[in-house]
Design an enzyme around this catalytic site. Structure first.
Site, PDB file in Angstrom:
ATOM      1  N   TYR A 167       0.838  -1.198   0.000  1.00  0.00           N
ATOM      2  CA  TYR A 167       0.000   0.000   0.000  1.00  0.00           C
ATOM      3  C   TYR A 167       0.876   1.252   0.000  1.00  0.00           C
ATOM      4  O   TYR A 167       0.640   2.193  -0.767  1.00  0.00           O
ATOM      5  CB  TYR A 167      -0.914  -0.022   1.223  1.00  0.00           C
TER       6      TYR A 167
ATOM      7  N   TRP B  71      -5.035   1.390  10.605  1.00  0.00           N
ATOM      8  CA  TRP B  71      -5.253   1.401   9.171  1.00  0.00           C
ATOM      9  C   TRP B  71      -5.068  -0.002   8.596  1.00  0.00           C
ATOM     10  O   TRP B  71      -5.730  -0.378   7.626  1.00  0.00           O
ATOM     11  CB  TRP B  71      -4.327   2.392   8.487  1.00  0.00           C
TER      12      TRP B  71
ATOM     13  N   GLU C  26     -11.574   6.262   5.775  1.00  0.00           N
ATOM     14  CA  GLU C  26     -10.938   7.003   6.865  1.00  0.00           C
ATOM     15  C   GLU C  26     -11.916   7.157   8.024  1.00  0.00           C
ATOM     16  O   GLU C  26     -11.524   7.100   9.197  1.00  0.00           O
ATOM     17  CB  GLU C  26     -10.465   8.374   6.380  1.00  0.00           C
TER      18      GLU C  26
END
Length: 203
Positions: free
Chosen positions: A32, A62, A54
């Site tokens: 990522y 995350w 988010e």
């Protein structure tokens, strides 16, 4: 700036590339970081997806959201704002029963609310243009992770404006993370091989 072997901010991987600690071990996070994080996203659906994710990430890591992203995309029809804006109570119950996503009623309702707000914005400047209008004149230049801020005057102002427009789960810290993720600012460490990769900010 090329990473030095004694640079305390980064870890040199087996491939010889310098990354921050958070992106140096987990293969999913590393991929990522190397291919997505900080690269410009400007299309409505892409920006809406990231606003949504988010929001779901608030209070979680995350990495958790990233692992669940394929399931999120399936459950939320590819984060198509038009589809999500039409969700009803049965869709909320469907989502609450989906073990592949974060099953938080407030966050699910916020995603639906935000889809409807996104559609309303089309009569004005649109979601992407609005968010990108808060791009600052300068970007942070962190050498170590502790140098990276978690909010900025721009993220505070963006949060306030999105709330005024009817969005939820768009606090200043969440919006700062969004700005990092879609390239509005560059918080790659100075020693990272990804610094300046967005093409928007110089290394």
């Amino acid at each position: 700036m090329a990473a030095q072997l004694d640079d305390p901010g980064v870890v040199i991987g087996e491939d010889g590339l310098a990354r921050p600690v958070w992106a140096s071990v987990d293969p999913l996070l590393r991929a990522y970081y190397d291919t997505e994080w900080g690269m410009p996203v400007t299309d409505e659906q892409g920006v809406f997806e990231r606003v949504s994710l988010e929001g779901f990430q608030a209070g979680l890591s995350w990495a958790t959201i990233l692992r669940k992203r394929p399931a999120f995309r399936d459950a939320f029809h590819g984060f198509d704002p038009d589809r999500i804006a039409a969700y009803d109570d049965s869709d909320v119950e469907r989502l609450l029963a989906d073990t592949g996503i974060v099953r938080n009623r407030q966050k699910i309702l916020a995603a639906i609310q935000n889809a409807r707000a996104t559609i309303r914005l089309r009569d004005d400047m649109g979601l992407s243009t609005l968010i990108w209008s808060f791009q600052p004149e300068t970007t942070p230049r962190p050498r170590i992770f502790e140098d990276v801020p978690t909010t900025s005057p721009e993220s505070l102002a963006l949060s306030k404006e999105l709330r005024r427009r009817g969005f939820a789960f768009v606090g200043p810290t969440t919006m700062f993370a969004l700005m990092e993720a879609i390239g509005i600012i560059d918080t790659h460490l100075l020693g990272s091989h990804r610094r300046g990769s967005s093409g928007i900010w110089p290394a």
